[in-house]
Design a protein around this motif. Structure first.
Motif, PDB file in Angstrom:
ATOM      1  N   ALA A 172      -0.732  -4.224  -3.874  1.00 15.64           N
ATOM      2  CA  ALA A 172      -1.417  -4.778  -2.700  1.00 15.64           C
ATOM      3  C   ALA A 172      -2.526  -5.744  -3.086  1.00 15.64           C
ATOM      4  O   ALA A 172      -2.937  -6.593  -2.285  1.00 15.64           O
ATOM      5  CB  ALA A 172      -1.978  -3.640  -1.847  1.00 15.64           C
ATOM      6  N   PHE A 209       3.477   2.353 -10.026  1.00 14.01           N
ATOM      7  CA  PHE A 209       2.946   1.092 -10.522  1.00 14.01           C
ATOM      8  C   PHE A 209       1.558   1.286 -11.119  1.00 14.01           C
ATOM      9  O   PHE A 209       0.719   1.999 -10.548  1.00 14.01           O
ATOM     10  CB  PHE A 209       2.875   0.074  -9.380  1.00 14.01           C
ATOM     11  N   GLY A 210       1.329   0.636 -12.255  1.00 10.01           N
ATOM     12  CA  GLY A 210       0.030   0.753 -12.914  1.00 10.01           C
ATOM     13  C   GLY A 210      -1.065   0.074 -12.116  1.00 10.01           C
ATOM     14  O   GLY A 210      -2.109   0.640 -11.849  1.00 10.01           O
ATOM     15  N   GLU A 211      -0.794  -1.139 -11.684  1.00 10.90           N
ATOM     16  CA  GLU A 211      -1.801  -1.897 -10.936  1.00 10.90           C
ATOM     17  C   GLU A 211      -1.381  -1.973  -9.474  1.00 10.90           C
ATOM     18  O   GLU A 211      -0.191  -2.183  -9.190  1.00 10.90           O
ATOM     19  CB  GLU A 211      -1.911  -3.314 -11.513  1.00 10.90           C
ATOM     20  N   PRO A 212      -2.290  -1.778  -8.540  1.00  8.83           N
ATOM     21  CA  PRO A 212      -1.886  -1.828  -7.126  1.00  8.83           C
ATOM     22  C   PRO A 212      -1.254  -3.170  -6.779  1.00  8.83           C
ATOM     23  O   PRO A 212      -1.847  -4.230  -7.014  1.00  8.83           O
ATOM     24  CB  PRO A 212      -3.202  -1.635  -6.373  1.00  8.83           C
ATOM     25  N   LYS A 228      -0.756   7.244   4.312  1.00 10.64           N
ATOM     26  CA  LYS A 228       0.493   6.837   3.657  1.00 10.64           C
ATOM     27  C   LYS A 228       1.313   8.035   3.164  1.00 10.64           C
ATOM     28  O   LYS A 228       2.542   8.029   3.246  1.00 10.64           O
ATOM     29  CB  LYS A 228       0.180   5.904   2.487  1.00 10.64           C
ATOM     30  N   ASP A 273       2.232   1.523  -3.415  1.00 14.07           N
ATOM     31  CA  ASP A 273       1.157   1.901  -4.345  1.00 14.07           C
ATOM     32  C   ASP A 273       0.831   3.383  -4.259  1.00 14.07           C
ATOM     33  O   ASP A 273       0.294   3.955  -5.200  1.00 14.07           O
ATOM     34  CB  ASP A 273      -0.099   1.076  -4.058  1.00 14.07           C
ATOM     35  N   TRP A 274       1.127   3.957  -3.107  1.00 11.58           N
ATOM     36  CA  TRP A 274       0.825   5.385  -2.957  1.00 11.58           C
ATOM     37  C   TRP A 274       1.691   6.205  -3.915  1.00 11.58           C
ATOM     38  O   TRP A 274       1.273   7.261  -4.388  1.00 11.58           O
ATOM     39  CB  TRP A 274       1.086   5.816  -1.503  1.00 11.58           C
ATOM     40  N   LEU A 275       2.876   5.674  -4.211  1.00  8.10           N
ATOM     41  CA  LEU A 275       3.752   6.373  -5.151  1.00  8.10           C
ATOM     42  C   LEU A 275       3.233   6.124  -6.569  1.00  8.10           C
ATOM     43  O   LEU A 275       2.831   5.010  -6.886  1.00  8.10           O
ATOM     44  CB  LEU A 275       5.191   5.845  -5.035  1.00  8.10           C
ATOM     45  N   GLU A 327       0.835  -1.210   0.000  1.00  9.06           N
ATOM     46  CA  GLU A 327       0.000   0.000   0.000  1.00  9.06           C
ATOM     47  C   GLU A 327       0.865   1.253   0.000  1.00  9.06           C
ATOM     48  O   GLU A 327       0.550   2.239  -0.671  1.00  9.06           O
ATOM     49  CB  GLU A 327      -0.937  -0.006   1.215  1.00  9.06           C
TER      50      GLU A 327
END
Lengths: 529, 167
Positions: free
Chosen positions: A165, A160-163, A265, A155-157, A152
């Motif tokens: 997490a 990445f295209g798809e999470p 986050k 992913d906040w950055l 997570e």
């Protein structure tokens, strides 16, 4: 502002360190061995990790089972190794954090020391990356929690295209190859960490990378004891259908994870970014006012190499001779590494106050506090002494003695004062006794000043204190700025002792101690003529 | 004798310090959500329908194009945002416009949201628009779920079948 934080922190460290020093002695004081202990725990983690890898299975289902087998079926060897692996990792974090705070508290991060400070920052990042990837491998509930929160955060950055997490919220999305990747990372990141640990100490002379054997053995025994008392265990197999809402957290590696719930986050990333930027800028907030670097006077340098040998900061190197004197090498100072501690002046065989030459010049000297100035201050300070027990103090400006009002000659480091100075003071009857007042024994501001002084006195290191110098008239007091009262007490007691001694007998010149190698041929110390 | 006692004291201090470190290695326990609650997570990755934003070219525009590159419509590279709604027990829990990812805005939209609810039965309704329409929804699903404490229920979307999944 930063000074206002540093001062109480230093006071706190002094408060803890002195009792530790009394129990452990200066050589074994763990607080003076934080870096070395960090290395020691790294090796324990490395060896135990290699051992665990023999039993670890990287399959999606087998990972947890193999760790359970290690912990329960083979508890007496692999299980203990698992606990050693885990607790040594935690202790490494403790050592790194305490080391960082202590170096900050003692102002060991500015000026020439900026390099070690800056290279410590990626070490912190990699240390945490190593630990977090390790928790992932166990594939228990804590691993699930770590996997979800770490992803997570990533992913906040907007990278990445798809999470990522999403891989940890349903069965069937993960494959065994994922564990292969994690194992690779858990090996590659610590290897890179080791490389940076090497870079971290590159600009330090004689870095302490191994703790004293006794301390190492006691630490290992204590680690094994703790591992048997409280073995590291898993927290139940991952269940992706259930949220890992209750976990026993490792508060050394994962203290920021709960903060993602409280702060969010973005705030956690902002905190990490601000921490990194602050650490990166600290050596220049404000920059250290640096005295001019030591300078070499070639006419008085015979290329003996003692200054290069004694410099704690690798600031001096011996290079090919550039003048006509018949010596193969000469000293060369790197001003960007020099902290102007004067230890080189103290080690130079040309640094003797007995010299007859009108201008007292030595082979290597501090432009802002020359040997000549030191001799003048010594004479002036000694001239003001009165009474039967006249004691002259050479005091390190970072220790307890620096604050003394009378009879004190302050120096950047006591090892700046060549042993011949003590001979000079006593033989010329400038004083009845000499006190050498340095920093606390296990917290020398210039790292090696205390050690070199002790070795020069015992004859273990050039230049020696001559045998003719009456030892009963010289006293060393190693005391921190917190121990002014003890310093004054010991100085007064020494003065009383000196007063009770019979007056020194006038002596004839004696052959010099085995200390001195051949000084520059055109300079003959007065005391030996 | 004193040396032995001193060494014993040194060892005991080290042991106590290491014991403290080992204790904090998995204690105190951290609880992420209150007791008796479950988690509903809405997460999927889906690209909004780019075709819906296509514009038919006029014959004059087509004629201006090189003969080998003539096409009948022009479709913008960027995707429109998704619009997503989630209701839990009739109350709106999420109203979100999900922008496309990517520097050019041509990647899929994504959502990853967690909702902590009391364990027990809940009515869930999820609706989504992936076309530029302003009224109505392209996909929707309602359902009643019963959640046990600490259960993680995921609301996912499968573009292939065009349906929401409750799992």
């Amino acid at each position: 502002m930063i000074g206002a934080i540093r001062k109480p922190l230093r006071y706190g460290f002094e408060l803890i360190e002195r009792p530790f020093e009394r129990v452990f002695g200066p050589a074994l004081n763990p607080l003076a061995q934080l870096g070395a202990l960090g290395f020691f725990f790294f090796w324990i983690v490395a060896v135990s990790g290699i051992y665990l890898f023999i039993f670890f299975d990287t399959g999606i289902e087998q990972a947890y089972q193999s760790v359970e087998s290690i912990t329960n079926d083979h508890w007496y060897h692999a299980g203990v190794m698992r606990s050693l692996h885990r607790y040594a990792s935690d202790l490494m974090v403790v050592m790194v954090a305490t080391h960082l705070l202590r170096e900050f508290a003692y102002d060991h991060y500015r000026g020439a020391r900026f390099f070690s400070w800056l290279t410590g920052l990626p070490i912190i990042w990699l240390l945490y990356a190593s630990g977090i990837t390790g928790y992932w491998l166990v594939w228990d509930k804590l691993a699930q929690y770590v996997a979800i929160i770490s992803s997570e955060l990533l992913d906040w950055l907007p990278i990445f295209g798809e999470p990522i997490a999403r891989n940890f919220i349903a069965t069937g999305t993960l494959t065994s190859r994922f564990f292969t990747l994690m194992v690779f990372m858990h090996i590659a990141v610590p290897l890179f960490l080791l490389f940076l640990m090497w870079v971290h100490i590159l600009r330090i002379s004689r870095p302490k990378v191994n703790p004293p054997r006794t301390l190492a053995l006691m630490s290992l025994a204590a680690l094994i004891g703790v591992s048997l008392w409280n073995p590291a265990v898993s927290q139940g197999h991952v269940d992706l259908a259930r949220a890992p809402v209750e976990v026993g957290l490792d508060w050394f590696y994962l203290p920021l994870y709960p903060l993602t719930d409280i702060w969010g986050k973005g705030a956690v990333w902002a905190f990490l970014g601000a921490f990194s930027v602050m650490i990166g800028l600290m050596p220049w907030l404000p920059p250290l006012r640096r005295a001019k670097a030591a300078e070499v006077t070639l006419d008085h340098c015979n290329g003996c190499g003692r200054c290069a040998e004694d410099c704690p900061y690798e600031a001096i190197r011996m290079v090919r001779r550039t003048d006509a004197l018949p010596f193969p090498t000469q000293a060369e100072v790197n001003p960007s590494l020099c902290v102007s501690c004067g230890i080189c002046t103290g080690s130079c065989p040309s640094s003797t106050p007995f010299r007859r030459s009108e201008e007292l010049v030595t082979g290597i000297d501090l432009p802002e506090y020359s040997l000549k100035e030191l001799r003048e201050r010594t004479r002036e300070t000694a001239a003001a002494l009165e009474g039967p027990g006249r004691v002259l103090v050479f005091a390190c400006e970072h220790g307890a003695g620096a604050g003394g009002e009378r009879g004190v000659v302050p120096v950047p480091c006591v090892a700046m004062v060549p042993p011949s100075f003590f001979d000079f003071v006593l033989s010329r009857k400038l004083a009845d006794g000499v006190v050498v007042a340095g920093c606390a024994e296990s917290a020398c501001f210039n790292r090696l000043g205390v050690t070199w002084t002790q070795e020069r006195f015992t004859g273990a290191r050039d230049p020696y204190l001559r045998a003719r110098v009456p030892r009963e008239r010289i006293k060393t007091i190693w005391a921190s700025t917190l121990e002014v009262a003890r310093f004054e007490r010991e100085r007064a007691a020494f003065a009383a002792e000196i007063a009770a001694l019979p007056p020194p007998v006038a002596r004839k010149a004696q052959p010099s101690a085995p200390a001195a190698r051949t000084p520059a041929p055109d300079r003959v110390p007065e005391g030996t003529s | 004798m004193i040396a032995i006692l001193r060494a014993a004291a040194q060892f005991l201090i080290i042991l106590a310090l290491f014991g403290g470190v080992a204790a904090f290695a998995n204690w105190p326990v951290y609880r992420q959500t209150p007791q008796g609650t479950a988690v509903i997570m809405v997460t999927f990755v889906h690209g909004a329908d780019r075709k819906a934003a296509c514009r038919k070219l006029t014959p004059a525009e087509i004629a201006k194009l090189p003969p080998n590159m003539r096409r009948t419509q022009e479709c913008p590279r960027s995707r429109p945002p998704l619009y997503l709604e989630l209701d839990i027990d009739g109350a709106p829990a999420l109203r979100a416009t999900l922008p496309p990812t990517g520097i050019a805005g041509d990647g899929p939209s994504r959502v990853y949201e967690r909702f902590v609810v009391p364990a027990g039965a809940h009515e869930i309704a999820v609706r989504m628009r992936d076309t530029p329409r302003s009224e109505g929804y392209d996909y929707e699903r309602t359902g009643r779920v019963t959640l046990t404490p600490d259960q993680l229920m995921v609301v996912d979307f499968r573009a292939e079948s065009g349906e929401f999944l409750f799992r």
